[in-house]
Design an enzyme around this catalytic site. Structure first.
Site, PDB file in Angstrom:
ATOM      1  N   PRO A  90       0.857   3.557   5.967  1.00 16.06           N
ATOM      2  CA  PRO A  90       1.955   4.522   5.855  1.00 16.06           C
ATOM      3  C   PRO A  90       2.517   5.121   6.979  1.00 16.06           C
ATOM      4  CG  PRO A  90      -0.412   5.411   5.061  1.00 16.06           C
ATOM      5  CD  PRO A  90      -0.528   3.815   5.336  1.00 16.06           C
ATOM      6  N   GLU A 118     -10.086   4.675   2.696  1.00 14.61           N
ATOM      7  CA  GLU A 118      -9.501   5.834   3.460  1.00 14.61           C
ATOM      8  C   GLU A 118      -8.521   5.111   4.560  1.00 14.61           C
ATOM      9  OE1 GLU A 118      -9.557   9.114   3.325  1.00 14.61           O
ATOM     10  OE2 GLU A 118     -10.519   8.566   1.373  1.00 14.61           O
ATOM     11  N   ARG A 155      14.099 -13.130  -0.911  1.00 11.74           N
ATOM     12  CA  ARG A 155      15.392 -13.053  -1.649  1.00 11.74           C
ATOM     13  C   ARG A 155      16.465 -13.183  -0.718  1.00 11.74           C
ATOM     14  NH1 ARG A 155      18.172  -9.086  -3.683  1.00 11.74           N
ATOM     15  NH2 ARG A 155      18.276  -9.568  -5.739  1.00 11.74           N
ATOM     16  N   ASP A 170      24.581  -7.431  -2.508  1.00 12.58           N
ATOM     17  CA  ASP A 170      23.785  -6.419  -3.148  1.00 12.58           C
ATOM     18  C   ASP A 170      23.681  -5.022  -2.223  1.00 12.58           C
ATOM     19  OD1 ASP A 170      22.402  -7.620  -5.388  1.00 12.58           O
ATOM     20  OD2 ASP A 170      20.767  -8.380  -4.044  1.00 12.58           O
TER      21      ASP A 170
HETATM   22  N1  SAH Z   1      -5.721   7.454   5.275  1.00 13.82           N
HETATM   23  C1  SAH Z   1      -4.693   6.707   5.483  1.00 13.82           C
HETATM   24  C2  SAH Z   1      -4.013   6.062   4.189  1.00 13.82           C
HETATM   25  C3  SAH Z   1      -5.141   5.237   3.560  1.00 13.82           C
HETATM   26  S1  SAH Z   1      -4.342   4.390   2.050  1.00 13.82           S
HETATM   27  C4  SAH Z   1      -3.542   7.529   6.073  1.00 13.82           C
HETATM   28  O1  SAH Z   1      -3.294   8.596   5.560  1.00 13.82           O
HETATM   29  O2  SAH Z   1      -2.788   7.095   6.982  1.00 13.82           O
HETATM   30  C5  SAH Z   1      -5.191   2.838   2.334  1.00 13.82           C
HETATM   31  C6  SAH Z   1      -4.288   1.303   2.463  1.00 13.82           C
HETATM   32  O3  SAH Z   1      -3.236   1.505   1.684  1.00 13.82           O
HETATM   33  C7  SAH Z   1      -3.739   1.671   4.075  1.00 13.82           C
HETATM   34  O4  SAH Z   1      -4.866   1.350   4.801  1.00 13.82           O
HETATM   35  C8  SAH Z   1      -2.336   0.793   3.785  1.00 13.82           C
HETATM   36  O5  SAH Z   1      -2.767  -0.399   4.087  1.00 13.82           O
HETATM   37  C9  SAH Z   1      -1.945   1.093   2.569  1.00 13.82           C
HETATM   38  N2  SAH Z   1      -1.057   1.885   2.359  1.00 13.82           N
HETATM   39  C10 SAH Z   1      -0.903   3.311   1.791  1.00 13.82           C
HETATM   40  N3  SAH Z   1       0.347   3.702   1.944  1.00 13.82           N
HETATM   41  C11 SAH Z   1       1.150   2.862   2.194  1.00 13.82           C
HETATM   42  C12 SAH Z   1       2.474   2.650   2.542  1.00 13.82           C
HETATM   43  N4  SAH Z   1       3.137   3.726   2.319  1.00 13.82           N
HETATM   44  N5  SAH Z   1       2.991   1.806   3.118  1.00 13.82           N
HETATM   45  C13 SAH Z   1       2.246   0.756   3.451  1.00 13.82           C
HETATM   46  N6  SAH Z   1       0.973   0.479   3.103  1.00 13.82           N
HETATM   47  C14 SAH Z   1       0.524   1.476   2.791  1.00 13.82           C
END
Ligand code: SAH
Length: 244
Positions: A90, A118, A155, A170
């Protein structure tokens, strides 16, 4: 596109890429996708892939060793130079149409690392060429994010969609949102399909669609108009919309 997804939950990825258009793309050899269980790189009889965080706090953290070994195996011997390693997170820049275009043209193997819990031990970040996020929210794992990136990119590969389902019109392709779509019946619960679409007049239909794409963009995503390549006709249509 040649991809390998590294995950502790292969079933989630397989379910997302095993049907419909992605299934066909795989059968046609336009998408090659391998899904690898990071757990197969763990050691010991408990096959532990996670551990408690140094410094304390809630939750578990994915251990570095199995992820390093999975990435090295996926990249094939010579480090990760022959591959492009993408860490789903994220914290990365948000995925976009532009990124989908870029990935659809990538000739290197794409290796997606999916985190869980986490997150992954921070040292794994040194393996990644980039981080990529699906948006400003937190998922429980990177699997659906990686699958979304693979689907949106695939796609755009020529030959994946048939002519009659081309991606060229699109939303975002020309910097605008898509025009509204209708199918039969021509009237439903008092709601009529716009006259222009029933006319059979191709020039009129094309003009109506362009105008409605501009309308949708002006109403829903005016920020996109600034970056869009507008023709003189587009400017005239926008003037018409402004005077409605
Ligand atoms: N503690 C981390 C989030 C961990 S969520 C933080 O707050 O930054 C667990 C996993 O989900 C992450 O390692 C990632 O691979 C995935 N993930 C969560 N949200 C995501 C998002 N918005 N985009 C891409 N991958 C995501």
């Amino acid at each position: 596109m040649n991809c390998e997804v590294l995950t502790l939950f292969p079933g989630i990825v397989e379910a997302a890429v095993g049907d419909s258009i992605l299934k066909r793309a795989r059968e046609k050899g336009l998408l090659n996708i391998k899904i690898t269980d990071i757990r197969s790189f763990t050691k010991g009889k408990h096959k532990t892939a996670d551990d408690v965080p140094f410094g304390g706090g809630p939750g578990m953290v994915m251990k570095p060793e199995p992820v390093f070994e999975a990435v090295e195996a996926a990249a094939g011997g010579d480090g990760n130079k022959a591959a492009r390693v993408i860490l789903m997170s994220p914290q990365g820049p948000a995925f976009s149409h532009a990124k989908a275009v870029e990935l659809s043209r990538e000739t290197r193997k794409l290796i997606f690392i999916c985190g869980r819990y986490e997150g992954i031990d921070e040292r794994v970040r040194t393996l990644a060429d980039e981080e990529l996020s699906l948006g400003d929210f937190v998922l429980s794992g990177g699997e659906l994010a990686a699958a979304a990136v693979i689907e949106a990119s695939t796609r755009l590969i020529p030959g994946v969609l048939g002519d009659d389902e081309s991606a060229g019109q699109d939303s975002f392709c020309e910097g605008l949102l898509d025009y509204p779509h209708y199918t039969r019946p021509a009237e439903y619960r008092g709601m009529k399909v716009p006259e222009a679409l029933l006319s059979g007049n191709h020039a009129e239909i094309r003009r109506w669609r362009r105008k409605e794409a501009l309308r949708a963009t002006m109403q829903k995503r005016p920020d996109l108009l600034e970056g869009a390549a507008l023709t003189d006709e587009d400017r005239r249509l926008i003037e018409e919309l402004e005077n409605e």
